[in-house]
Scaffold this active site. Structure first.
Site, short mmCIF file in Angstrom:
data_model
loop_
_atom_site.label_atom_id
_atom_site.label_comp_id
_atom_site.label_asym_id
_atom_site.label_seq_id
_atom_site.Cartn_x
_atom_site.Cartn_y
_atom_site.Cartn_z
N ASN A 160 0.92 -1.11 -0.06
CA ASN A 160 -0.05 0.07 0.01
C ASN A 160 0.97 1.17 0.04
OD1 ASN A 160 -2.92 0.96 0.67
ND2 ASN A 160 -1.48 2.24 1.82
N GLU A 161 0.60 2.15 -0.86
CA GLU A 161 1.33 3.35 -1.20
C GLU A 161 2.88 3.30 -0.56
OE1 GLU A 161 -2.48 6.27 -0.34
OE2 GLU A 161 -1.13 5.72 1.34
N GLU A 166 -8.22 4.79 -4.73
CA GLU A 166 -8.94 5.43 -3.44
C GLU A 166 -9.15 6.51 -3.91
OE1 GLU A 166 -6.31 5.46 -0.01
OE2 GLU A 166 -5.83 3.47 -0.08
#
Length: 674
Positions: A145-146, A302
């Site tokens: 994630n990110e 997102e």
């Protein structure tokens, strides 16, 4: 609802009682969702103790959603190590430049080069891939994630120090070559042994700019390599399932071209109201960078659906979520997933609001998302197989972004007094305001021949590949636009020993005789030459000024006041069949708008729709024609001319000609009729 466009939300069933799950699935189905992202922070739930796995809860959630026609993207949960790993291996925690370990009990606190963490990561990814490779509801994976968020891109632990030394050894082959390439004779810092090498630490202004750049390159490569270990496992066990990672738009500490290369598609996280001073052009630019990384449709993994956790964060205005969603599709996204489904009652994101509030009751935001779903269903057949086609490109090289960030003075501020994205944003904003689509290209690897014009904003670093590509592009008839400091350094971040702009002096037909910074509020004024740019105009410029001495080039603008009054500030040079334009100062937006107008007229570059304040117009094209998206981000209604074209509104079915009216915070989606 099943449609060609991915549509859904990020869902965390582990945060809620199991008896709530059916209601969530039903509400998602009514909202038209066809996809969710699950489990990217659920490592402690999936593997509560080392080598003990619990997939039962996740199987139930996936099955329940699948029964409603909602497919799953699974996140590999490596962004947040469970406490038992940290207890067993405290060294997995990242070490910062001051020798401090990252905190336990949070996310993005681990080191990508730690062998213990790599082994645990490989094992959990393999267990998940084997378990879900035959699950028909699971269509793909988000890796971690990110990468890089929370300033996690740099780690100074012993594993990273050793890996950095090996990286340098592979690249430079000998200490003699390394010392020379990085100019380490300065302050007597030449290395006599590989074991003497340590990464540059803050304050970076007191470290070798060249070794600093190598450290940034190594750190970026470390995350690319860590991602690759997970990609390889999924490719081995579940090659039929897609693989992505959620990028962060204009985040600049990792080489996003390299990070995107092994993925099936790019996805990214988009929070347009992160700041109360949101910049519409910068928001649009983030989309275009993401689309450009693989030159293909992307997803928004997102998308903001409520107020976010910033100081007194405002809630999205009615219509804003709809605008952001259609903006994503308009700029090339084939998927939109909102963050998050329901606002969490606990944890550090309790004020990071989702589609539903903390009580789980559907209200305005849910209704707006449902409306968007219905509109996407209408346009999906028309959008399928289309893409954004641009006639203009902007060169983007992350090495150059890092090099500009490393141009610091003794107060650790940028030497030029600008954000390192600013030269790029200056160019992009002029195109954006004129509704001219733009791609971003890697000047080291991509052929730019398809574009009528290419901007190369402050391309300080040059190597043989970049030089060849830029010159070949102009020779064959392209228009190249460069801004201050272009060609000033070699690829090792060392200033060239020939007159600036160095290796590109013949391309631009100039020599830079002198330059000066413009501290504080000091400005210079330039006046454009009508014969060159089509009209005269005066423009205020700040931060930096270069005195240009034309050889073959002609002056397109001259300084009017200041040290270089009367001297050329902007030049044009014929090179082969093309034109190379050099801008020697950081000009105001009006100058770039005038330049964009000149480009569109002189080189027949098409605009999607005429300019109007608050209007963002883009176009997707395919074998069945063109779809125009006209978004009004302003509170007031606007009217624009159709310029002789006839459109069909895909949402209402009505035809439009003559003028288009768009209400405030509203949009039109139009098919161009022959």
């Amino acid at each position: 609802m099943i449609m060609s466009l991915v549509f859904g939300a990020d869902y965390y069933p582990e945060h809620w009682p199991e008896e709530r799950w059916p209601k969530d699935a039903e509400l998602m189905s009514r909202a038209g969702f066809n996809t969710v992202r699950l489990a990217e922070f659920a490592w402690s739930k999936i593997e509560p103790r080392e080598d003990e796995y619990d997939f039962e809860w996740l199987d139930k959630a996936i099955g329940l959603l699948g029964g409603k026609g909602i497919r799953t993207i699974l996140g590999t949960p490596t962004a947040a190590p469970p406490p038992w790993i940290v207890k067993a291996h405290p060294d997995v925690l990242r070490l910062d430049g001051y020798g401090r370990r990252a905190a336990e009990g949070t996310r993005k606190n681990y080191c990508p080069n730690n062998p213990h963490y790599i082994e645990h990561s490989k094992r959990i990814v393999e267990k998940m891939a084997l378990h879900y490779r035959d699950n028909r509801s699971v269509i793909g994976w988000q890796i971690d994630n990110e990468f890089g968020c929370h300033a996690s891109e740099l780690c100074y632990c012993e594993d990273c120090v050793k890996a950095f030394r090996e990286w340098l050894k592979r690249k430079h082959q000998s200490l003699e070559k390394l010392n020379k390439a990085c100019g380490l004779i300065f302050w007597g810092q030449e290395y006599g042994s590989w074991d003497e090498i340590c990464p540059p630490r803050p304050p970076f202004s007191m470290q070798s700019p060249s070794l600093n750049l190598e450290w940034r390159r190594f750190s970026s490569d470390s995350w690319v390599r860590y991602q690759q270990t997970q990609v390889d496992i999924i490719r081995k066990h579940a090659p039929h399932q897609l693989v992505t990672h959620n990028f962060m738009g204009l985040y600049k500490e990792l080489d996003y071209f390299k990070l995107a290369e092994p993925l099936d598609l790019v996805s990214f996280d988009y929070y347009p109201m992160w700041s109360r001073d949101a910049n519409l052009a910068a928001s649009a630019m983030a989309h275009d960078v993401m689309r450009s990384l693989k030159k293909k449709p992307y997803w928004t993994m997102e998308l903001q659906s409520g107020a976010v956790r910033t100081e007194r964060a405002p809630i999205p205005r009615p219509g804003a979520i709809r605008l952001w969603t259609i903006q994503s599709v308009a700029r090339g996204a084939d998927g939109t997933i909102y963050f998050r489904w329901r606002s969490c009652r606990f944890g550090c994101e309790e004020y990071w609001h989702g589609i539903l509030d903390h009580d789980g009751v559907p209200r305005r935001r849910y209704s707006e998302v449902k409306k968007v779903s219905e509109e996407l269903r209408k346009i999906a057949p028309h959008v399928a197989g289309t893409s954004v086609e641009a006639e203009v490109a902007i060169a983007l090289d992350y090495d150059n972004i890092w090099a500009m960030d490393l141009e610091v003075d003794y107060a650790d501020k940028n030497y030029y007094g600008i954000n390192s994205w600013q030269p790029t944003l200056d160019c992009y904003t002029a195109l954006y305001s004129r509704n001219i689509p733009a791609d971003f290209v890697n000047p080291s690897t991509e052929n730019m021949g398809k574009y009528k014009a290419v901007f190369a904003p402050s391309m300080m670093l040059l190597n043989d590949r970049v030089e060849r590509n830029l010159k070949a592009y102009v020779k064959k008839g392209g228009v190249l636009v460069a801004t201050p400091r272009t060609g000033a350094k070699d690829w090792n971040n060392i200033i060239v020993n020939e007159p600036l702009p160095g290796r590109l002096a013949d391309l631009f037909g100039i020599t830079i005789e002198e330059y000066t910074g413009l501290p504080g509020d000091r400005k210079v004024e330039i006046k454009t030459v009508k014969a060159e740019l089509g009209r005269e105009g005066r423009h205020a410029c700040k931060n930096w000024a270069e005195k240009l001495l034309p050889g073959e080039a002609t002056a397109a603008a001259r300084y009017q006041i200041g040290l270089y009054s009367g001297k050329p500030a902007v030049t044009m040079n014929r090179f082969g069949n093309g034109t190379a334009i050099y801008i020697g100062t950081f000009a105001d937006p009006a100058f770039y708008s005038a330049l964009a107008d000149w480009l569109t007229k002189k080189h027949k570059i098409e605009t999607v729709l005429p300019y109007a304040a608050g209007l963002e117009a883009t176009e997707r094209s395919g074998s069945d024609g063109h779809i125009v998206f006209a978004l009004n981000f302003d509170e007031d209604a606007l009217e624009i001319a159709c310029d002789g074209k006839i459109y069909q509104d895909l949402l209402t079915g009505k035809k439009a000609a003559g003028t288009l009216k768009i209400e405030g915070l509203d949009l039109r989606i139009l098919k161009v009729l022959d």
